[in-house]
Design an enzyme around this catalytic site. Sequence first.
Site, short mmCIF file in Angstrom:
data_model
loop_
_atom_site.label_atom_id
_atom_site.label_comp_id
_atom_site.label_asym_id
_atom_site.label_seq_id
_atom_site.Cartn_x
_atom_site.Cartn_y
_atom_site.Cartn_z
N ASP A 322 4.50 -2.39 -9.69
CA ASP A 322 4.58 -1.44 -8.60
C ASP A 322 3.34 -0.55 -8.59
O ASP A 322 2.91 -0.05 -9.63
CB ASP A 322 5.85 -0.59 -8.79
N GLU A 358 1.14 -5.19 -6.94
CA GLU A 358 1.20 -4.55 -5.64
C GLU A 358 -0.14 -3.81 -5.53
O GLU A 358 -0.31 -2.74 -6.15
CB GLU A 358 2.37 -3.58 -5.54
#
Length: 655
Positions: A322, A358
Amino acid sequence: MSPGHDFARPSLGVQLTGDGAQVAVYSENADAVHVCVIGDDGSETRTELDRRTGHIFHGFVTGMRPGTRYGLRVRGPWDPASGLRFDDGKLLLDPYATATVDAEDGTILGVVTDPGSFDWGGDQPPRTPLAETVVYELHVKGFTKLMPGVPEQLRGTYAGLAQPAAIDYLRELGVTAVELMPVHRFVQDGHLLDKGLRNYWGYNSLAFLAPHPEYAAAADPLEQVNEFKGMVAALHAAGIEVILDVVYNHTAEGNDQGPILSLKGIDNPSYYRLVDDSPEHYFDTTGTGNSLNVGHPAALALIMDSLRYWVTEMHVDGFRFDLATTLTRQGGDPDVHSAFLALIHQDPTLAPIKMIAEPWDTAGYQVGGFPADWSEWNGRFRDDVRDFWRGAPGMLGTFAQRVLGSPDVYESSRRSPLSSVNFVTAHDGFTLADLTSYSEKHNEANGEGGADGESDNRSANYGAEGPTDDVEINRLRARQRKNLLATLLLSAGVPMLLGGDERARTQGGNNNAYCQDNEISWFDWEHGDDELTALVRALLKLRREEPALRPDWYRGAPGTGPRTVDLRRADGRRFTNSDWHRPEHRAIQFVLGHQGHATFALLMNAAENGVEFALPYQQRRVWRLELTSDDRLDVDTARKLTLAPRSFALLRSTR
């Protein structure tokens, strides 16, 4: 005993030995560290870690065994203006705890586990090549919470995901990996609880080595760890890999107004990045209040130790990071040569593991900026594919790049299409059904007055906002869902399917359901689009069986053999440079081949009118329809076909 200095660096956390355990805690700025064993009656027994090696406090704690509950008290100066937030009146969670439990007063305690208590049997990681990988993003709780065939007491748990009903569904669908939304121990947000809501997504991690206990059917923390392992083993037995969505960029402790739960009270300036000229405040590129201090060895060691633990002890197969760009910011700007990336690159334990970034954070967008052995969530694929199919003008050339594996992003750095994790939807945003049913977000249930969630969704309702009885609108929506999924699953790269999209799962127009731990987010297994599910199964079966539909490279280097892809206009002619950006050009055909295997023609028409396609011609070649979103298509196997507005067709050549 006075503090001493050893040559060997003690292993951090709890290491069972004899009639107790060696415990080690990193703190560069603390004066003393105590381990506090908590009895069943709530009593507390303190042991000071009386040795120090470098900045590691360590010592032996008598009586620690599997199941022992414990915390840390760390003494040092309380000087927030200097970044120091020590308070030995607070019982802190050991960041190396491998299981957790909530005490009656709300304190989160670590629980000692026994690494040898689970029998893995003959568990073998599938090690699916990237070229054959199909990722399915799911939420452990939401996937099985309402699932028929899963015993009610196991629904919404790790054990529920290990049930035959869940695994059979995934296997029959044809995916090769599940990407689990955060399962590290996270913390509920007070402001959500005050509104009667809960953090459903889990991007609020606190313990990087412990599974989140709310997703376990077992009440005992030791059994919770084994339950997670059992889930991994069951998925592996079905040939399905387990990828974890991990949140190392920040923790649940927030900014200077946030709680002191673990790292903040153990060694705030070592573990968190502070503002240089105002260390009472936190540098934040995550939007959550803090960012981990990845320029410091202690923070990097915690991340690396966590990754290795989940691979070696929990047998997971990969990680999706993330806001990974934050992890590359040592001095402020993203750095492809950062210590974080370098450490992962050289680590032999992590070498065979899938690494997915990401590639952005709140301060930067880095698609294409990660190393060659990483894959990336490709946000450009999402945006451009959405724009093409909803009819945005001048998108044809960009759309072709996405289908080809985004060579405009990756080829200049000699990276293959497998660097691109393609997706049209993900947990953050509209589901596929909502993408084709709503022009605006509808987040009223979140209690933020509609201010939350992305406003630029590149979505369309095609004539009515939300559910409608209009037959033609529903037919168009159904075609668009098929078009988007076909594009995703027939493009070069690694496809990622948002769980439930294959069933047309809806969230009622909520594009930010992070706080909806209820039927808005849970899979509805009673209602679904069986025709759409059948299409996805057929697409994945073709992708699995036909090399032409899952190439490592679309563009062969000079002298490496015949072209594997040929791009043609609808009339069968080759494109000229001026064709690509003409707003009226919204149709294209890709001829996909692989030596010794079948050749396919992928026809795509995003225009609002039907388009006649001149099929590629070779002597004795006959085209047979494989799949289409045009339910009225009539194929003239000789030379031509007319494709309905906003539809696709996939044809196979036979001789």
